[in-house]
Design a protein around this motif. Sequence first.
Motif, PDB file in Angstrom:
ATOM      1  N   PRO A   1       0.793  -1.235   0.000  1.00 17.92           N
ATOM      2  CA  PRO A   1       0.000   0.000   0.000  1.00 17.92           C
ATOM      3  C   PRO A   1       0.821   1.279   0.000  1.00 17.92           C
ATOM      4  CG  PRO A   1      -0.878  -1.578   1.592  1.00 17.92           C
ATOM      5  CD  PRO A   1       0.436  -2.120   1.128  1.00 17.92           C
ATOM      6  N   ASN A   2       2.110   1.199   0.363  1.00 17.58           N
ATOM      7  CA  ASN A   2       2.928   2.409   0.396  1.00 17.58           C
ATOM      8  C   ASN A   2       3.787   2.583  -0.856  1.00 17.58           C
ATOM      9  OD1 ASN A   2       4.729   0.300   1.041  1.00 17.58           O
ATOM     10  ND2 ASN A   2       6.073   1.690   2.179  1.00 17.58           N
ATOM     11  N   VAL A   3       3.446   1.858  -1.928  1.00 24.38           N
ATOM     12  CA  VAL A   3       4.172   1.993  -3.193  1.00 24.38           C
ATOM     13  C   VAL A   3       3.271   2.642  -4.239  1.00 24.38           C
ATOM     14  CG1 VAL A   3       5.201   0.746  -5.139  1.00 24.38           C
ATOM     15  CG2 VAL A   3       5.796   0.106  -2.789  1.00 24.38           C
ATOM     16  N   CYS A   4       3.805   3.641  -4.906  1.00 28.54           N
ATOM     17  CA  CYS A   4       3.119   4.345  -5.989  1.00 28.54           C
ATOM     18  C   CYS A   4       4.012   4.290  -7.223  1.00 28.54           C
ATOM     19  CB  CYS A   4       2.866   5.800  -5.586  1.00 28.54           C
ATOM     20  SG  CYS A   4       2.276   6.874  -6.912  1.00 28.54           S
ATOM     21  N   VAL A   5       3.406   4.081  -8.383  1.00 23.75           N
ATOM     22  CA  VAL A   5       4.154   3.975  -9.638  1.00 23.75           C
ATOM     23  C   VAL A   5       3.829   5.171 -10.529  1.00 23.75           C
ATOM     24  CG1 VAL A   5       4.631   2.560 -11.673  1.00 23.75           C
ATOM     25  CG2 VAL A   5       4.068   1.462  -9.490  1.00 23.75           C
ATOM     26  N   LEU A   6       4.865   5.836 -11.018  1.00 27.12           N
ATOM     27  CA  LEU A   6       4.703   6.951 -11.947  1.00 27.12           C
ATOM     28  C   LEU A   6       5.052   6.511 -13.351  1.00 27.12           C
ATOM     29  CD1 LEU A   6       6.273  10.175 -10.362  1.00 27.12           C
ATOM     30  CD2 LEU A   6       3.865   9.616 -10.667  1.00 27.12           C
ATOM     31  N   ARG A   7       4.212   6.862 -14.308  1.00 29.59           N
ATOM     32  CA  ARG A   7       4.486   6.622 -15.731  1.00 29.59           C
ATOM     33  C   ARG A   7       4.138   7.888 -16.524  1.00 29.59           C
ATOM     34  NH1 ARG A   7       4.190   0.918 -16.963  1.00 29.59           N
ATOM     35  NH2 ARG A   7       5.226  -0.138 -15.209  1.00 29.59           N
ATOM     36  N   THR A   8       4.589   7.932 -17.761  1.00 30.09           N
ATOM     37  CA  THR A   8       4.351   9.111 -18.593  1.00 30.09           C
ATOM     38  C   THR A   8       4.097   8.722 -20.036  1.00 30.09           C
ATOM     39  OG1 THR A   8       5.271  11.248 -19.280  1.00 30.09           O
ATOM     40  CG2 THR A   8       6.815   9.408 -19.102  1.00 30.09           C
ATOM     41  N   PHE A   9       3.423   9.609 -20.755  1.00 30.06           N
ATOM     42  CA  PHE A   9       3.256   9.462 -22.203  1.00 30.06           C
ATOM     43  C   PHE A   9       4.276  10.309 -22.961  1.00 30.06           C
ATOM     44  CE2 PHE A   9      -0.859   8.010 -20.712  1.00 30.06           C
ATOM     45  CZ  PHE A   9      -1.154   6.972 -21.582  1.00 30.06           C
TER      46      PHE A   9
ATOM     47  N   ALA B   1       8.353   7.168 -24.457  1.00 26.32           N
ATOM     48  CA  ALA B   1       8.129   6.140 -25.475  1.00 26.32           C
ATOM     49  C   ALA B   1       6.935   6.471 -26.359  1.00 26.32           C
ATOM     50  CB  ALA B   1       7.935   4.775 -24.812  1.00 26.32           C
ATOM     51  N   TYR B   2       5.871   7.013 -25.772  1.00 24.43           N
ATOM     52  CA  TYR B   2       4.651   7.283 -26.535  1.00 24.43           C
ATOM     53  C   TYR B   2       4.741   8.540 -27.383  1.00 24.43           C
ATOM     54  CZ  TYR B   2       2.189   3.554 -24.068  1.00 24.43           C
ATOM     55  OH  TYR B   2       1.777   2.324 -23.582  1.00 24.43           O
ATOM     56  N   GLY B   3       5.761   9.356 -27.169  1.00 21.70           N
ATOM     57  CA  GLY B   3       5.989  10.498 -28.047  1.00 21.70           C
ATOM     58  C   GLY B   3       5.006  11.641 -27.897  1.00 21.70           C
ATOM     59  N   LEU B   4       4.454  11.846 -26.693  1.00 19.55           N
ATOM     60  CA  LEU B   4       3.492  12.928 -26.478  1.00 19.55           C
ATOM     61  C   LEU B   4       4.057  14.003 -25.544  1.00 19.55           C
ATOM     62  CD1 LEU B   4       0.152  10.916 -26.029  1.00 19.55           C
ATOM     63  CD2 LEU B   4       1.191  11.780 -28.135  1.00 19.55           C
ATOM     64  N   ALA B   5       5.365  14.239 -25.625  1.00 22.65           N
ATOM     65  CA  ALA B   5       6.005  15.171 -24.688  1.00 22.65           C
ATOM     66  C   ALA B   5       5.350  16.545 -24.710  1.00 22.65           C
ATOM     67  CB  ALA B   5       7.494  15.286 -25.010  1.00 22.65           C
ATOM     68  N   GLY B   6       4.911  16.998 -25.866  1.00 21.95           N
ATOM     69  CA  GLY B   6       4.334  18.333 -25.980  1.00 21.95           C
ATOM     70  C   GLY B   6       2.922  18.459 -25.449  1.00 21.95           C
ATOM     71  N   LEU B   7       2.283  17.351 -25.119  1.00 19.04           N
ATOM     72  CA  LEU B   7       0.898  17.403 -24.657  1.00 19.04           C
ATOM     73  C   LEU B   7       0.756  17.287 -23.147  1.00 19.04           C
ATOM     74  CD1 LEU B   7      -0.985  15.394 -27.433  1.00 19.04           C
ATOM     75  CD2 LEU B   7      -0.905  17.856 -27.067  1.00 19.04           C
ATOM     76  N   ARG B   8       1.797  16.907 -22.434  1.00 14.98           N
ATOM     77  CA  ARG B   8       1.841  16.896 -20.975  1.00 14.98           C
ATOM     78  C   ARG B   8       0.763  16.033 -20.348  1.00 14.98           C
ATOM     79  NH1 ARG B   8       5.446  16.469 -20.594  1.00 14.98           N
ATOM     80  NH2 ARG B   8       5.789  17.102 -18.452  1.00 14.98           N
ATOM     81  N   VAL B   9       0.975  14.730 -20.390  1.00 14.77           N
ATOM     82  CA  VAL B   9       0.056  13.820 -19.708  1.00 14.77           C
ATOM     83  C   VAL B   9       0.848  12.668 -19.107  1.00 14.77           C
ATOM     84  CG1 VAL B   9      -0.511  12.697 -21.915  1.00 14.77           C
ATOM     85  CG2 VAL B   9      -1.981  12.339 -19.930  1.00 14.77           C
ATOM     86  N   GLY B  10       0.686  12.479 -17.811  1.00 20.53           N
ATOM     87  CA  GLY B  10       1.302  11.381 -17.079  1.00 20.53           C
ATOM     88  C   GLY B  10       0.276  10.793 -16.144  1.00 20.53           C
ATOM     89  N   PHE B  11       0.651   9.721 -15.454  1.00 24.15           N
ATOM     90  CA  PHE B  11      -0.307   9.102 -14.548  1.00 24.15           C
ATOM     91  C   PHE B  11       0.416   8.341 -13.450  1.00 24.15           C
ATOM     92  CE2 PHE B  11       0.561   6.038 -17.888  1.00 24.15           C
ATOM     93  CZ  PHE B  11       0.602   4.801 -17.266  1.00 24.15           C
ATOM     94  N   ALA B  12      -0.342   8.069 -12.398  1.00 29.61           N
ATOM     95  CA  ALA B  12       0.158   7.269 -11.284  1.00 29.61           C
ATOM     96  C   ALA B  12      -0.792   6.119 -11.046  1.00 29.61           C
ATOM     97  CB  ALA B  12       0.267   8.112 -10.020  1.00 29.61           C
TER      98      ALA B  12
END
Length: 359
Positions: free
Chosen positions: A213-221, A224-235
Motif C-alpha cells: 500500500p505504500n508503493v506508488c508507480v509513476l508513468r508518462t506518455f 516512449a509514446y511520443g506525447l512530450a508536448g501534450l503533458r500527460v502522465g499518470f500514477a
Amino acid sequence: MSETSPRLRAELEGIPTYKPGRPAAAGGPVAYKLSSNENPYPPLPGVLETVTAAAGAFNRYPDMACTELMSELAERFAVPVSHVATGTGSVGVAQQLIQSTSGPGDEVIYAWRSFEAYPIITQISGATSVKVPLTPGDVHDLDAMADAITDRTRLIFVCNPNNPTGTVVRRAELERFLDRVPGDVLVVLDEAYKEFVRDIEVPDGVVLYRDRPNVCVLRTFSKAYGLAGLRVGFAIAHEPVAAALRKTAVPFGVSQLAQDAAVASLRAEDALLGRVGSLVSERTRVVDGLRGQGWTVPETQANFVWLRLGERTVDFAAVCERAGVVVRPFPGEGVRVTVGETEANDVFLKAAEVFRKEL
C-alpha cells in the motif's frame, strides 16, 4: 505608492531552476536535438488524426475526470479505476505526491544525481531534500537510502531507470529495500522510461505496488509514446494515495487533446513496441560505439546514455554542438545524450570520437 512588495514564501528563495534540454538552433549549424530524451518519431498511427479532430472543440473545457483515459489505463494495467490518477506529465503528478505528503519539517529522500525536478518540487512544498549519492557505478545506493530514513521521512523517490544515468535497480535489491521502508512512508517508483527496459531482472513497479500500500508507480506518455508536448502522465497507487492525487490535481489540467492522444496511443501499442525496439537497437549501437572508442559507459536501460566527464563536460557539449548535435550537460559531472534517429546518433558518435582523440 507603497515601496513594499507582496510577502512571498521564504521556501521559494534559492530554488534551483529546471534546465530543459536546449533546442537545435534555428538556421544554425546544429541539426539534431539529443538533449531532452524525446522520441524522435512522429505521433503513432491514428494519434494525429484523433488530436486534429479533438482540436475543433478546444473552446470547451476538457473532461476534468479524464474518464476515458482513466478507464483505458485501468484496463491496460488490470487495476481498479480508483487506483489511477492523471496529471500534467509524470513531473506534475510527482509534485502532487509531495503536496499530498510533505511540508515544512518533513523530509523527501532521493538519489543524487537523479531527476532534476525532485529538489525543485520538494523545496516548493517547504520540505527538506535528503540527497543520497549514487554508487561509484552511478546506481542508486538503496542501502544508504534506507539508512537515511528518519521519523521525518514522508516520501522516497526511486527513479528506475535513473535519469540521467540510465542505470537500474533490480528486483531483489528493490524488494529488500521496500521491506526496510516503514509502511507510513510513501515510495514512488518513477518509471518514466519503463518501456525501454530490456533487463528481465528489473521489476515492473505495477507488480510491486499490488501488495504494498505504500508503493506508488509513476508513468508518462512523454517518452516512449511520443506525447512530450501534450503533458500527460499518470500514477497507479492504492486508493488513499490515488484519491489524494485527485484532490491536489489542477482542475482541467490535462487537456482534451492530451487525453484523446493518450487513449489513441494506448490503442496503437503494436506500433509503439516496434518503435521502441528500434530505439533500443540504436541504444545498443551507440553504447557499443562509445565503448569501442574507449569510453566508460554505464549500462543504460533508458533511451539515453550517460558519460561522466567531470570538468570536461562543458567542453564536450561544445564539441558536439559544433558537430551538429545538442546534448544535455550537467556542468562538473557529465553529459546525458538521448538516443535519436540513426543520422543524429552517427553525428554524435563522430563528435565523441573526435573529443576522445583530443584527451
